[in-house]
Write a protein that holds these residues in place. Sequence first.
Motif, PDB file in Angstrom:
ATOM      1  N   GLU A 100      -2.044   0.988   1.334  1.00  0.00           N
ATOM      2  CA  GLU A 100      -1.993   1.770   0.087  1.00  0.00           C
ATOM      3  C   GLU A 100      -0.650   1.511  -0.594  1.00  0.00           C
ATOM      4  O   GLU A 100       0.385   1.485   0.080  1.00  0.00           O
ATOM      5  CB  GLU A 100      -2.126   3.268   0.384  1.00  0.00           C
ATOM      6  CG  GLU A 100      -3.397   3.668   1.105  1.00  0.00           C
ATOM      7  CD  GLU A 100      -4.622   3.671   0.195  1.00  0.00           C
ATOM      8  OE1 GLU A 100      -4.472   3.451  -1.027  1.00  0.00           O
ATOM      9  OE2 GLU A 100      -5.732   3.877   0.715  1.00  0.00           O
ATOM     10  N   PRO A 101      -0.648   1.361  -1.925  1.00  0.00           N
ATOM     11  CA  PRO A 101       0.606   1.078  -2.628  1.00  0.00           C
ATOM     12  C   PRO A 101       1.670   2.137  -2.364  1.00  0.00           C
ATOM     13  O   PRO A 101       2.853   1.833  -2.248  1.00  0.00           O
ATOM     14  CB  PRO A 101       0.195   1.094  -4.107  1.00  0.00           C
ATOM     15  CG  PRO A 101      -1.277   0.896  -4.116  1.00  0.00           C
ATOM     16  CD  PRO A 101      -1.799   1.451  -2.837  1.00  0.00           C
ATOM     17  N   ALA A 102       1.251   3.385  -2.228  1.00  0.00           N
ATOM     18  CA  ALA A 102       2.218   4.471  -2.064  1.00  0.00           C
ATOM     19  C   ALA A 102       2.621   4.688  -0.601  1.00  0.00           C
ATOM     20  O   ALA A 102       3.401   5.572  -0.286  1.00  0.00           O
ATOM     21  CB  ALA A 102       1.643   5.767  -2.627  1.00  0.00           C
ATOM     22  N   GLY A 103       2.055   3.865   0.298  1.00  0.00           N
ATOM     23  CA  GLY A 103       2.318   4.069   1.727  1.00  0.00           C
ATOM     24  C   GLY A 103       3.783   3.853   2.090  1.00  0.00           C
ATOM     25  O   GLY A 103       4.490   3.093   1.427  1.00  0.00           O
TER      26      GLY A 103
END
Lengths: 343, 343
Positions: A235-238
């Motif tokens: 996930e990009p926000a991970g």
Amino acid sequence: MYERYWQQAGDKTSLLISGWHSMSYFSDIKNLCWFLEPQFAKEVIRLHDIVGNAVTKDRHIVVGTGSTQLFQAALYALSSPGGTKPISVVSSTPYYSFYRQVVEYLKSGLYTWAGDAAIFDKDEPYIELITSPNNPDGFMRQPIVNRSGGMLIHDFAYYWPQYTPITSPADHEIMLFTVSKTTGHAGMRIGWAIVKDKEVAKRMTKFIELNSIGVSKDSQLRAAKILQAVSDSCEPAGDSRNFFETSYHHVAHRWQQLRKAVEESRLFSTPEFPAAFCNYTGRLFSTQPAFAWLKCKDEIENCEDFLRSHKILTRSGKHFGMSLKFVRISMLDRDSNFDLFIK
Amino acid sequence: MYERYWQQAGDKTSLLISGWHSMSYFSDIKNLCWFLEPQFAKEVIRLHDIVGNAVTKDRHIVVGTGSTQLFQAALYALSSPGGTKPISVVSSTPYYSFYRQVVEYLKSGLYTWAGDAAIFDKDEPYIELITSPNNPDGFMRQPIVNRSGGMLIHDFAYYWPQYTPITSPADHEIMLFTVSKTTGHAGMRIGWAIVKDKEVAKRMTKFIELNSIGVSKDSQLRAAKILQAVSDSCEPAGDSRNFFETSYHHVAHRWQQLRKAVEESRLFSTPEFPAAFCNYTGRLFSTQPAFAWLKCKDEIENCEDFLRSHKILTRSGKHFGMSLKFVRISMLDRDSNFDLFIK
């Protein structure tokens, strides 16, 4: 090779399981595969959707004790119990050495090993095994017999973006995957099949019932946790390093080391792979397989013996239907062992 | 039935397993059974030594994905790959219904189902399966063919002091045990074999390698923890209730309820078992099996159908090589289900 990533991932991938949990044989009696943990199935589908390497919509998931058990379940499901003779099982050389042993060890009356798919010429039903990227040589594969009455089992153990460009979601009758090659957790003995036909999925489930009355709940729950961590890392926000990116660079570095050593030695050759665009990573690259398929040059006849005399343990090409000039070498050992091997 | 005990046992039976633990295929490369977790093997031996139900000194332990996989491993180990015809596999009626299915499902050329041991009269090698206490009827059993060339597989799934008096440590060529019937953890899919002969143990290990490349490490580690808790509960100084004592009373109470209901109904009969002295508990008692083997009296021809019409699901005697007048009923369901059944 993957151990370091999981050490750095820390406690969020730990599984805590209480003494009274998951005691039953059953996981979900409403599911065709009644021993499949719903949480594991959910994470399998989520990961395929993120990576884009397999179609999961309107498919059945069957869990197995590794893909080895699922491979046997697929043979059972595709063969005919009332048949007058066993169905032929073929695969192009070089083929995964284990396939032949597994087809033959029980002398089953349902199926029989018929060798190299390239020279199979019987006018009768058959099962073709397609491993893509292939074990041992790493090449992408298509079915090659292409005759009526043919049934296909696709082994996609290595169709992940650390090994090969993901060019499209695979969409076949029976597709096998395994945690061991996806995340490195071989000790879990967890694999899964994505199956189109309901009756085939039912018969595969029946095989696993007869073979081991289901699959470890503990390992399914742990696998769910690990796959969840992989998906979260994508996930990009991970806050974790992307598992596939990290692993891609790890494998890429090893292949650079190996190709350099092979070149300098002048004794061996390794396959060259065409580049392709990976839809998942957005990167153009060539397959960098989990195994190196090494060929000795002229002067060495038996590559396995030669390497063993240098204390390097490999698997001879003869097990894969090829000559003694070839060996298969794991590219996924721990760093310390791999570095010693390169040296 | 065992769920409540484990709930009350609390956190000391929880397993915490980190993401980077037990990733390898291997557990102990120096052991003949290279995928056997040393901790699990240690707890198996400790428990047998405490209970006194099996000889473990100078024996090989092979772990399996439940005893179902080990049963097949034993068939593989005892049959001859170069034989001209499959070896006969026999068991006295009523026999565990699954045996027949498992022997037959792959139409193996190594072994073949030859039915009731009591009427087996071929003058050739054979494998006899002895389940003691027997599934489904609960009686203690001995081999009955007793001819030269006979090989024995002893299934001791139920030879534990909550079910039957432990009269002496069992000491046979191949003895099968399973966590599911010992502690109730069926979902782990963990069983073990105690094997006298080294070559047999090696071939059983080979079977499990070909069948599933080993056995879940996670479940072996969890099983070790659970068996450890059972052994600890058996220590005089332990702060837990003795597992076998607690379970014995639980099963005993259920059999009292069942015998009372059977008597009042006047429709059924159940077997009566002789009393014996249990060396482990120091108590004289009769076998109180994990299954009830119910026989319908004259007016009911099909016991399974009759009970199904009352919404009670059982397994017909026909699957065990007996008549429709018999059914097998689990005595190990949750209290709420068992109470409903008795009612």
